[in-house]
Write an enzyme that holds these catalytic residues in place. Structure first.
Site, PDB file in Angstrom:
ATOM      1  N   HIS A  71       5.464   6.711  -8.425  1.00 47.88           N
ATOM      2  CA  HIS A  71       4.404   6.971  -9.101  1.00 47.88           C
ATOM      3  C   HIS A  71       4.529   6.953 -10.331  1.00 47.88           C
ATOM      4  O   HIS A  71       2.564   7.348 -11.317  1.00 47.88           O
ATOM      5  CB  HIS A  71       3.393   8.221  -7.833  1.00 47.88           C
ATOM      6  CG  HIS A  71       4.358   8.010  -6.674  1.00 47.88           C
ATOM      7  ND1 HIS A  71       3.052   7.545  -6.384  1.00 47.88           N
ATOM      8  CD2 HIS A  71       4.640   7.551  -5.749  1.00 47.88           C
ATOM      9  CE1 HIS A  71       3.105   6.956  -4.969  1.00 47.88           C
ATOM     10  NE2 HIS A  71       4.394   7.540  -4.365  1.00 47.88           N
ATOM     11  N   HIS A 106       2.915   6.384   1.729  1.00 46.84           N
ATOM     12  CA  HIS A 106       2.703   7.590   1.247  1.00 46.84           C
ATOM     13  C   HIS A 106       1.859   8.369   2.470  1.00 46.84           C
ATOM     14  O   HIS A 106       1.316   9.817   1.502  1.00 46.84           O
ATOM     15  CB  HIS A 106       1.975   6.980   0.081  1.00 46.84           C
ATOM     16  CG  HIS A 106       1.645   8.184  -1.532  1.00 46.84           C
ATOM     17  ND1 HIS A 106       3.056   9.175  -1.162  1.00 46.84           N
ATOM     18  CD2 HIS A 106       0.681   8.506  -2.250  1.00 46.84           C
ATOM     19  CE1 HIS A 106       2.678  10.077  -3.081  1.00 46.84           C
ATOM     20  NE2 HIS A 106       1.430   9.409  -2.938  1.00 46.84           N
ATOM     21  N   HIS A 109      -7.762   8.852   0.232  1.00 45.55           N
ATOM     22  CA  HIS A 109      -6.442   8.017   0.825  1.00 45.55           C
ATOM     23  C   HIS A 109      -6.246   7.802   2.114  1.00 45.55           C
ATOM     24  O   HIS A 109      -5.902   7.023   3.264  1.00 45.55           O
ATOM     25  CB  HIS A 109      -4.967   8.664   0.438  1.00 45.55           C
ATOM     26  CG  HIS A 109      -4.406   9.303  -0.448  1.00 45.55           C
ATOM     27  ND1 HIS A 109      -4.809   9.986  -2.124  1.00 45.55           N
ATOM     28  CD2 HIS A 109      -3.596   8.440  -1.581  1.00 45.55           C
ATOM     29  CE1 HIS A 109      -4.474   9.387  -3.130  1.00 45.55           C
ATOM     30  NE2 HIS A 109      -3.581   8.092  -2.903  1.00 45.55           N
ATOM     31  N   PHE A 120       2.779  14.218 -11.971  1.00 48.71           N
ATOM     32  CA  PHE A 120       2.169  15.438 -10.968  1.00 48.71           C
ATOM     33  C   PHE A 120       3.732  16.493 -11.052  1.00 48.71           C
ATOM     34  O   PHE A 120       4.369  16.073 -11.192  1.00 48.71           O
ATOM     35  CB  PHE A 120       2.516  14.574  -9.395  1.00 48.71           C
ATOM     36  CG  PHE A 120       1.062  14.654  -8.782  1.00 48.71           C
ATOM     37  CD1 PHE A 120      -0.358  14.965  -8.300  1.00 48.71           C
ATOM     38  CD2 PHE A 120       0.277  12.901  -9.428  1.00 48.71           C
ATOM     39  CE1 PHE A 120      -2.026  14.828  -8.535  1.00 48.71           C
ATOM     40  CE2 PHE A 120      -0.477  13.037  -9.373  1.00 48.71           C
ATOM     41  CZ  PHE A 120      -2.001  13.600  -8.207  1.00 48.71           C
ATOM     42  N   ASP A 151       0.561   2.592  -4.402  1.00 47.03           N
ATOM     43  CA  ASP A 151       0.848   3.616  -3.298  1.00 47.03           C
ATOM     44  C   ASP A 151       0.846   2.066  -1.557  1.00 47.03           C
ATOM     45  O   ASP A 151      -0.017   1.523  -1.299  1.00 47.03           O
ATOM     46  CB  ASP A 151      -0.495   4.516  -2.807  1.00 47.03           C
ATOM     47  CG  ASP A 151       0.385   5.309  -4.161  1.00 47.03           C
ATOM     48  OD1 ASP A 151       0.312   5.735  -5.097  1.00 47.03           O
ATOM     49  OD2 ASP A 151      -1.117   6.069  -4.125  1.00 47.03           O
ATOM     50  N   GLU A 163      -2.945   2.774  -9.655  1.00 48.75           N
ATOM     51  CA  GLU A 163      -3.345   4.002  -9.904  1.00 48.75           C
ATOM     52  C   GLU A 163      -3.087   3.689 -11.099  1.00 48.75           C
ATOM     53  O   GLU A 163      -1.867   3.098 -11.390  1.00 48.75           O
ATOM     54  CB  GLU A 163      -3.309   5.565  -9.065  1.00 48.75           C
ATOM     55  CG  GLU A 163      -3.894   4.927  -7.612  1.00 48.75           C
ATOM     56  CD  GLU A 163      -3.330   6.390  -7.224  1.00 48.75           C
ATOM     57  OE1 GLU A 163      -4.329   6.731  -5.937  1.00 48.75           O
ATOM     58  OE2 GLU A 163      -1.915   6.390  -6.649  1.00 48.75           O
TER      59      GLU A 163
END
Length: 212
Positions: free
Chosen positions: A53, A63, A164, A23, A59, A176
């Site tokens: 991540h 988070h 989430h 990200f 997660d 993920e």
């Protein structure tokens, strides 16, 4: 002496490397050598720095909730046991209930979804995520862990992280950034244990599927 055939194992973890997409603003993977094998030094030693991540990861509730459990406080049971891989290759931007119903009979407690949207080396926001209604529907079916082959169960542009939030509401766990390209639809044993990282919001996993 006849030995029983070994169960096939699928490694569903991408390689963690400096080219692994992250990200924007997240910490990419980097490695440096703190000691090298040679005269006066009997070993090679490395140090790594990266967001938890990067690559295949679990997660923690922390988070997405300030009062959520960190990854070291999360139980391990959801990350180990019977699992179903479901292909949703026509899902578009969101994985809806309809994309999973063809394989939804007698679901095991863990469901991993393969899409066509896995990023390999370049970050892109064009990836598939879970619709929040799909997450809650899976929870009603008795699922305790969900996973997919993209960076997040929510779209990259989401500011509310509705899927989430469904994890939090139903006490689900999530994986993920998996690699499911070569895994046929069907049932497997999942092994994807997170590291016991004190206070961390997530953990890398070496996720594998074993033939039942």
């Amino acid at each position: 002496m006849n030995r029983p055939p070994r169960s096939r194992v699928w490694d569903i973890s991408p390689t963690v490397s400096p080219s692994a997409p992250v990200f924007p603003g997240d910490e990419p993977f980097s490695l440096e050598w703190t000691a090298r094998l040679g005269p006066g030094c009997p070993v090679n030693l490395s140090a790594v720095r990266f967001s938890p991540h990067v690559g295949a990861h679990a997660d923690a509730p922390l988070h997405y909730a300030n009062d959520g459990a960190s990854i070291d406080a999360v139980g391990l049971a959801p990350y180990l046991g019977p699992c179903r891989v479901i292909h949703a290759l026509d899902c578009g931007a969101l994985i809806d209930i309809a994309h999973l119903q063809h394989a939804a009979a007698n679901l095991p407690p863990r469901v991993l979804v393969r899409t066509r949207h896995r990023a390999l080396t370049v970050w892109t926001e064009d990836f598939a995520a879970f619709a929040p209604t799909t997450v809650s529907w899976l929870a009603v079916q008795g699922v305790t862990l969900i996973g997919l082959d993209t960076p997040s169960i929510d779209p990259a542009s989401s500011k509310t992280l509705d899927s989430h939030a469904q994890l939090l509401q139903h006490e689900l766990r999530v994986l993920e950034n998996l690699v499911l390209d070569d895994v046929p639809e069907g049932d497997y044993e999942l092994i994807a244990l997170p590291l016991k990282l004190q206070g961390a919001c997530a953990s890398p996993v070496r996720a594998v599927l074993r033939e039942l």
